[in-house]
Design an enzyme around this catalytic site. Structure first.
Site, mmCIF file in Angstrom:
data_model
loop_
_atom_site.group_PDB
_atom_site.id
_atom_site.type_symbol
_atom_site.label_atom_id
_atom_site.label_comp_id
_atom_site.label_asym_id
_atom_site.label_seq_id
_atom_site.Cartn_x
_atom_site.Cartn_y
_atom_site.Cartn_z
ATOM 1 N N ASP A 1 0.865 -1.186 0.000
ATOM 2 C CA ASP A 1 0.000 0.000 0.000
ATOM 3 C C ASP A 1 0.899 1.232 0.000
ATOM 4 O O ASP A 1 1.954 1.227 0.653
ATOM 5 C CB ASP A 1 -0.895 -0.002 1.250
ATOM 6 C CG ASP A 1 -2.171 0.797 1.020
ATOM 7 O OD1 ASP A 1 -3.251 0.194 1.005
ATOM 8 O OD2 ASP A 1 -2.068 2.042 0.848
ATOM 9 N N LYS B 1 -0.473 3.054 7.104
ATOM 10 C CA LYS B 1 -1.238 1.805 7.082
ATOM 11 C C LYS B 1 -0.295 0.595 7.144
ATOM 12 O O LYS B 1 -0.526 -0.350 7.900
ATOM 13 C CB LYS B 1 -2.029 1.756 5.769
ATOM 14 C CG LYS B 1 -3.486 1.448 5.945
ATOM 15 C CD LYS B 1 -4.133 1.563 4.585
ATOM 16 C CE LYS B 1 -5.524 1.029 4.586
ATOM 17 N NZ LYS B 1 -6.118 1.016 3.264
ATOM 18 N N THR C 1 -13.588 -3.882 -8.142
ATOM 19 C CA THR C 1 -14.786 -3.884 -8.991
ATOM 20 C C THR C 1 -14.623 -2.814 -10.049
ATOM 21 O O THR C 1 -14.501 -1.634 -9.727
ATOM 22 C CB THR C 1 -16.042 -3.559 -8.165
ATOM 23 O OG1 THR C 1 -16.062 -4.471 -7.086
ATOM 24 C CG2 THR C 1 -17.285 -3.687 -8.979
ATOM 25 N N CYS D 1 -20.358 -1.649 -2.023
ATOM 26 C CA CYS D 1 -20.480 -2.391 -3.290
ATOM 27 C C CYS D 1 -21.772 -2.136 -4.039
ATOM 28 O O CYS D 1 -21.744 -1.682 -5.180
ATOM 29 C CB CYS D 1 -20.322 -3.875 -3.032
ATOM 30 S SG CYS D 1 -18.615 -4.375 -3.004
#
Ligand code: UDX
Length: 441
Positions: free
Chosen positions: A36, A41, A131, A271
């Site tokens: 990342d 993080k 996605t 989503c």
């Protein structure tokens, strides 16, 4: 799970999809480096702290880090060549946030594709997991080709994820199906090796575009099922029928199936709303007006306001009235507040003059960032203190097990509007609540 049976992988992006997939792929025996560009993080993860709440994730990450199969790095270069191990497959799981018009913003994918191209040293399978609209893989291929100065061979594949937040690990390790869209036998061989530990589950091998479309079509179909049953719930209310019996009756037909027929205050999460928009937009771009998807969205927006109308009906004037929200997240077992119906519901109630007290077992920190002008309670009992009306927003188990005699003593008026049909209407009324639920008498 089998040990070290897989191959060396690099997972780019440590959001919900990337981190869960990375940890699970390691659990399946692959050597995985999660990358990342957010250094904070990565530092957190290296210390064993999770940037998201997902049941069982911390334990799974810890176990695989200790077994030497899961690593974290802050650059794609390091992820693709980690301590002498070259990644044979590189997964892309970076964010694809919606733009104003509903289309997906794919700039992060383009940037990552360029970096992958610059760091390839041998045949690499590049796997798209975010996605994305159909043809994104084609764009990845074009981008990689453009920056592939040494002409290293590669293939771009699609491997959509179907994880539900809250049960994502279980979904990954016990999938209904694994879908891989591949352009060559060589890429198929590599991806079959990656998933060899899950060989007892059905694997569907398709061309790349079909795999991309399976994700869009599946999520849009599930959203359609939810909006359909919510529309039916409205008819039930108007005719005196019971939506749960209607859904049960429909679900017993094997062609329909019982899942995703639970009426409520609409779907949320990152989503469904996003995929629905993106699919509509994509169809339009291709010259097809997929009006059904627009209707599915509209029904969902109206359904969120169902609870507002019920509060208004019971309260008459909203000015100065206190409404207690039990739950804020878009569903239980997650701290995710993205597109949570609670946000729109609270906004509308505040606009109409109500004061909101809210409590959620895990999403309070995220909710505080996005919801303003609300009192965030210490627990469910603090939340209902002095309430003129309670709204059940998220069907957390702890709300099903509340001590209702305590609740009745704390509220100003015993009105319960159950947005998730969590409670038994007869029991609630016997206890003394004015009880209203979705599509039930
Ligand atoms: C979804 C898909 O299920 C998953 O396959 C995909 O990859 C990502 O999106 P998720 O967003 O985690 O997963 O949540 P899901 O459990 O599917 O629920 C979505 C929303 O629909 C929630 O707000 C839920 O409350 C609502 N819902 C679901 C209903 O209102 N009724 C139902 O019957 C089912």
């Amino acid at each position: 799970m089998k040990k070290n049976t897989g191959i060396n992988l690099c997972m780019i992006g440590t959001g919900y999809v990337g981190l869960v997939s990375g940890a699970c792929l390691a659990e399946m025996g692959n050597r995985v480096v999660c990358v990342d560009n957010n250094l904070e993080k990565i530092k957190m993860l290296q210390k064993g702290k999770m940037p998201i709440y997902e049941e069982g994730l911390e334990e799974l990450v810890d176990k695989n880090v200790k077994s030497g199969r899961l690593f974290f790095a802050s650059s794609i270069k390091e992820g693709m060549m980690h301590k002498g191990h070259r990644a044979e497959a590189v997964f892309i799981a970076v964010g694809t946030p919606p733009r104003e018009d509903g289309s997906a913003d794919l700039s992060a994918i383009e940037k990552v594709s360029r970096e992958i191209a610059e760091n390839m040293t041998d045949y690499t399978v590049i796997v798209e997991k975010s996605t994305v609209p159909v043809e994104t893989c084609l764009w990845i291929e074009k981008t990689v080709t453009r920056h592939n100065k040494k002409n290293i061979p590669f293939d771009v594949c699609s491997n959509p994820e179907f994880l539900r937040e809250g049960v994502a690990i279980e979904d990954f390790l016990n999938p209904d199906r694994i879908v891989i869209g591949v352009p060559s036998k060589k890429a198929e061989f590599v991806l079959k090796k990656v998933y060899s530990a899950l060989s007892k589950y059905p694997m569907l091998v398709t061309d790349v575009k079909s795999a991309e479309l399976i994700k869009h079509a599946s999520n849009s179909f599930l959203s359609t099922k939810i909006s359909f049953i919510n529309a039916v719930a409205n008819i039930c209310e108007r005719t005196g029928a019971n939506v749960e019996d209607v859904a049960r009756g429909m679900g017993l037909d094997k062609r329909i199936g019982p899942s995703f027929l639970k009426a409520g205050i609409g779907f949320g999460g990152f989503c469904f709303p996003k995929d629905l928009e993106a699919f509509y937009w994509l169809a339009k771009q291709k010259g097809y007006n997929f009006e059904l998807l627009k209707n599915v969205k509209e029904i969902n927006e109206t359904q969120k306001m169902w609870i507002v109308e019920k509060v208004q009906q019971e309260m008459w004037n909203m000015e100065g009235k206190t409404v207690a929200f039990l739950g804020l997240a878009f569903k239980p077992l997650t701290d995710d507040m993205r597109f949570a119906p609670s946000t729109d519901i609270a906004k509308e109630l505040i606009k109409r003059g109500a004061r909101i007290r809210a409590y959620d077992p895990v999403s309070m920190e995220n909710a505080k960032k996005s919801m303003k002008g609300i009192y965030f309670a210490k627990d469910a009992y603090d939340c209902v203190k002095g309430a003129d009306c309670i709204c059940l927003i998220t069907e957390w188990k702890e709300f099903a097990e509340l001590n209702f005699s305590r609740v009745l003593k704390l509220v100003n008026h015993p009105i319960m509007i159950d947005g998730r049909n969590l409670y038994d209407p007869d029991k609630m009324r016997t206890m003394g609540f004015t009880y209203i639920s979705v599509g039930r008498k």
